[in-house]
Design an enzyme around this catalytic site. Structure first.
Site, PDB file in Angstrom:
ATOM      1  N   SER A   1     -55.530 122.568  22.615  1.00 61.37           N
ATOM      2  CA  SER A   1     -55.800 123.978  22.349  1.00 61.37           C
ATOM      3  C   SER A   1     -54.574 124.664  21.774  1.00 61.37           C
ATOM      4  CB  SER A   1     -56.245 124.690  23.623  1.00 61.37           C
ATOM      5  OG  SER A   1     -55.234 124.644  24.595  1.00 61.37           O
ATOM      6  N   LYS A   2     -53.389 124.019  21.951  1.00 60.39           N
ATOM      7  CA  LYS A   2     -52.166 124.573  21.398  1.00 60.39           C
ATOM      8  C   LYS A   2     -51.895 124.055  19.993  1.00 60.39           C
ATOM      9  CE  LYS A   2     -51.309 126.584  25.317  1.00 60.39           C
ATOM     10  NZ  LYS A   2     -51.506 128.040  25.469  1.00 60.39           N
ATOM     11  N   SER A   3     -52.733 123.124  19.515  1.00 57.08           N
ATOM     12  CA  SER A   3     -52.500 122.567  18.186  1.00 57.08           C
ATOM     13  C   SER A   3     -53.811 122.439  17.440  1.00 57.08           C
ATOM     14  CB  SER A   3     -51.767 121.220  18.308  1.00 57.08           C
ATOM     15  OG  SER A   3     -52.479 120.337  19.164  1.00 57.08           O
TER      16      SER A   3
END
Length: 310
Positions: free
Chosen positions: A237-239
């Site tokens: 979700s961070k990438s």
């Protein structure tokens, strides 16, 4: 008189928040929870967790539900929206306030910084509390409260709730319901027997179990699916997982999610449609091969047809 129908032995759910389009991490949770429900001969529900308006993206709920349908993942009952259920949360909060298990609190994050953010007593200065006319409401966690549970995928878990979390928020000072209260009330109201979700929510489970105990509600079984991470070990979700999966071409994402769940690729090879894929997946699914540890993102994540909508 006919007896009422028996409650299902297994009822699972997928509960997305409308903060963006459906991404790969969410698809993995949806597929994993659907497969485990079907393997148990149970029901699978969809619930929209839309209780945080500042973070919601206009139109995201409709696009998420349309994407699930394109991937062949359909709720077995009518879809529930948390924004329609404020009265249920208020009733639960009134119960907790009435018996002294919940209390009002004017402490801010900065007030609790010296304690590492863990609330064990109210420390907000009196002048600050006077300015903050609307307090948060917290659950009172007694000293020595330790929660144990056995996760079906991650194994035995223990958390010293008093020392590691403290008194936690049930209703925020901005008036919005906290996730922990809403999810506990809804799981009980919908008769959820099995909660299957990503391992990033593993440390929320002891708070939910404590709330279930406080409200005299049943505790479901829990299974936390492995996260998918990139080469740097970052949660997707961070990438790349922040990019939406493409409902116009569901098979690449379904195959990638199937692989991340530790399943044999040849079992679904050649499936011509999402529906055919799910039928083969349901027949071949092996819960015991789901990995505990995070899996590296599949190479398909870099296929523009898989991750980008135009």
């Amino acid at each position: 008189m006919n007896a009422p129908p028996a409650a299902p032995a297994y009822r699972g759910r997928f509960a997305p928040s409308p903060t963006g389009d459906l991404h790969f991490g969410s698809l993995l949770a949806a597929l994993g929870s659907w497969l485990l429900a079907r393997a148990a001969g149970g029901e699978w529900l969809v619930r929209v967790e839309d209780l945080d308006p500042p973070r919601e993206v206009p139109g995201a709920m409709q696009r998420q539900l349309a994407a699930l349908a394109a991937f062949g993942l359909h709720s077995d009952t009518a879809i529930v929206r948390q924004s329609d259920r404020h009265a249920l949360y208020q009733a639960a909060l009134d119960t907790l306030m009435g018996d002294g298990r919940a209390f009002t609190c004017h402490c801010s994050r900065s007030d609790l910084a010296a304690a590492g953010g863990i609330h064990r007593r109210c420390v907000a200065p009196a002048r600050t509390a006077a300015v903050r006319r609307v307090p948060a409401i917290r659950l009172r966690v007694a000293d020595g409260t330790v929660i144990h549970f056995d996760d079906a995928l991650q194994g035995p878990q223990t958390q010293d709730l008093a020392r590691e979390v403290g008194d936690f928020v049930l209703k925020r000072a901005d008036g919005h319901w906290a996730y922990q209260l809403a999810v506990v009330v809804d799981d009980a109201a919908q008769g959820i027997t099995d909660v299957v979700r990503g391992a990033d929510l593993l440390d929320s489970t002891p708070r939910q179990i404590a709330l279930q105990h406080a409200l005299a509600l049943p505790t479901p079984r829990y299974a936390h699916l492995p996260l998918v991470v990139d080469d740097a070990g970052r949660k997707l979700s961070k990438s790349t997982a922040a990019l939406p999966v493409d409902p116009r071409d569901p098979l690449p994402a379904l195959r990638a999610a199937w692989s991340a769940l530790g399943q044999a690729a040849d079992a679904v090879a050649g499936a011509p449609s999402a529906e055919a894929f799910l039928e083969r997946a349901k027949a071949a699914f092996q819960p015991r091969t789901i990995p505990r540890r995070p899996a590296l993102e599949p190479a398909a994540m870099h296929n523009s047809a898989f991750t980008k909508l135009t």
